[in-house]
Design an enzyme around this catalytic site. Structure first.
Site, mmCIF file in Angstrom:
data_model
loop_
_atom_site.group_PDB
_atom_site.id
_atom_site.type_symbol
_atom_site.label_atom_id
_atom_site.label_comp_id
_atom_site.label_asym_id
_atom_site.label_seq_id
_atom_site.Cartn_x
_atom_site.Cartn_y
_atom_site.Cartn_z
ATOM 1 C CG ASP A 123 -5.282 1.713 7.998
ATOM 2 O OD1 ASP A 123 -4.515 1.017 7.310
ATOM 3 O OD2 ASP A 123 -5.762 2.788 7.605
ATOM 4 C CB CYS B 149 -0.993 -0.016 1.163
ATOM 5 S SG CYS B 149 -2.343 1.187 0.950
HETATM 6 P P1 RI2 Z 1 0.105 6.107 6.970
HETATM 7 C C1 RI2 Z 1 -3.671 3.327 4.558
HETATM 8 O O1 RI2 Z 1 -5.039 3.143 4.440
HETATM 9 C C2 RI2 Z 1 -2.889 2.044 4.347
HETATM 10 O O2 RI2 Z 1 -3.549 0.913 4.878
HETATM 11 C C3 RI2 Z 1 -1.625 2.372 5.102
HETATM 12 O O3 RI2 Z 1 -0.854 1.239 5.421
HETATM 13 C C4 RI2 Z 1 -2.213 3.043 6.346
HETATM 14 O O4 RI2 Z 1 -3.302 3.827 5.851
HETATM 15 C C5 RI2 Z 1 -1.262 3.885 7.125
HETATM 16 O O5 RI2 Z 1 -0.824 4.958 6.345
HETATM 17 P P2 RI2 Z 1 -5.923 3.804 3.234
HETATM 18 O O6 RI2 Z 1 -6.300 5.198 3.692
HETATM 19 O O7 RI2 Z 1 -0.644 6.773 8.057
HETATM 20 O O8 RI2 Z 1 -5.134 3.784 1.952
HETATM 21 O O9 RI2 Z 1 1.376 5.452 7.441
HETATM 22 O O10 RI2 Z 1 -7.135 2.918 3.155
HETATM 23 O O11 RI2 Z 1 0.345 7.039 5.789
#
Ligand code: RI2
Length: 308
Positions: free
Chosen positions: A193, A124
């Site tokens: 998350d 991701c």
């Molecule tokens: P940071 C994201 O969720 C991903 O799952 C990623 O690993 C997590 O948030 C943490 O991201 P989404 O918003 O806070 O893409 O480290 O569903 O940037």
């Protein structure tokens, strides 16, 4: 549409995404809303803030950074509207600064776990995980990254662009190639998350597959999580809800129209059990998953009585 609704809409549609960024966006939205709202009494102020907090929290159910940020920002003690307004503005500023500092600290602390020559796999698009990788690279370590595509929304492309812009050699793979490439990997680093009280990690769908493959191949599996991504409510026995998003993210409407009996599911997150996680890199240090309870108790700053 006012600015508060605009932020809520952008979080829902994932125009603003990433657990850390949605938390900061919510703090900014509450700060600006508290700064401009008109209320004739503290009761009216309180009810408007509560509604605003609910609107933001309801946008995405899984990333606990969001309710944590909203809770930390919307607290006030004064019974005077102007003072309460100031408290919320100050809380928001403090949270935003702490969130930025946390990313920096996670980069510094996590980079110590990266060795010269390491191949890192990530999934991701996590700004916390990227902070570790870019910090290690800036320290002169010769590293490269294997980035998963991350269906259905393909955030792996954002990660790849970020790393390439930083000069880090990057290979993009489809999610189903994770186990195939694991033998080339030294360390897996993903974001978070949410972290539950038992140290389980909730992160983008597919994370638990990486963890399984890393465990089988005896490779390190690290997650980068700011303290505000730990879930206090899991101490009370609550589960972390896994968001299911629109099936239109998985399959386009025309293809689906030709397969009327097809059922499609689109969970956005999965759960990696603590036994598959070597370490959690937080802004207050490196901890094993078994320390999650201590992080929640010592760093999230509210009492259980407040939550029940
Ligand atoms: P940071 C994201 O969720 C991903 O799952 C990623 O690993 C997590 O948030 C943490 O991201 P989404 O918003 O806070 O893409 O480290 O569903 O940037």
């Amino acid at each position: 549409m006012n600015q508060l609704q605009d932020t809520a809409e952008k979080i829902s549609s994932m125009e603003i995404r990433g657990a850390g960024r949605i938390a900061k966006a919510a703090a900014i939205a509450l700060r600006d809303y508290a700064g401009s709202l008109e209320a004739g009494s503290i009761e009216e102020f309180s009810s408007l803030i509560e509604n605003a907090a609910k609107l933001l929290v309801d946008t995405r159910p899984t990333a606990v950074s969001l309710p944590n940020a909203v809770r930390l920002t919307s607290r006030y003690t004064s019974a005077d509207v102007e003072e309460a307004r100031k408290e919320i503005i100050n809380n928001a500023e403090r949270f935003i600064k702490q969130a930025d500092d946390a990313l920096h600290k996670i980069g510094e602390i996590g980079a110590r776990r990266i060795r010269d020559g390491d191949v890192i796999m990530t999934h991701c698009n996590s700004h916390a995980a990227l902070s570790i990788i870019t910090t290690a690279f800036d320290q002169g370590k010769d590293i490269s990254v294997i980035a998963t595509e991350t269906r259905p929304r393909r955030q792996g492309l954002l990660t790849s662009k970020h790393l390439l812009d930083h000069g880090i050699p990057t290979t993009l793979i489809v999610d189903s190639a994770v186990r195939y490439f694991m033998k080339e990997v030294d360390t897996v680093i993903v974001g978070a998350d949410a972290i539950a009280v038992n140290g389980a990690l909730v992160n983008k769908i597919g994370t638990s597959q990486l963890a399984l493959a890393a465990n089988e191949a005896r490779k390190n599996f690290l997650t980068a999580a700011e303290t505000y991504k730990f879930s206090p409510n899991t101490i009370l026995g609550e589960f972390i809800e896994i968001e299911e998003r629109s099936i239109n993210e998985v399959i386009d409407k025309n293809t689906l129209a030709g397969l009327p009996k097809l059922k499609v599911r689109n969970p956005a997150f999965d759960i990696t059990p603590p036994e598959y996680i070597d370490l959690i890199i937080t802004d207050v240090g490196v901890v094993p998953p078994g320390m999650a309870y201590t992080i929640i108790k010592e760093h999230l700053g509210w009492e259980i009585g407040e939550m029940v």
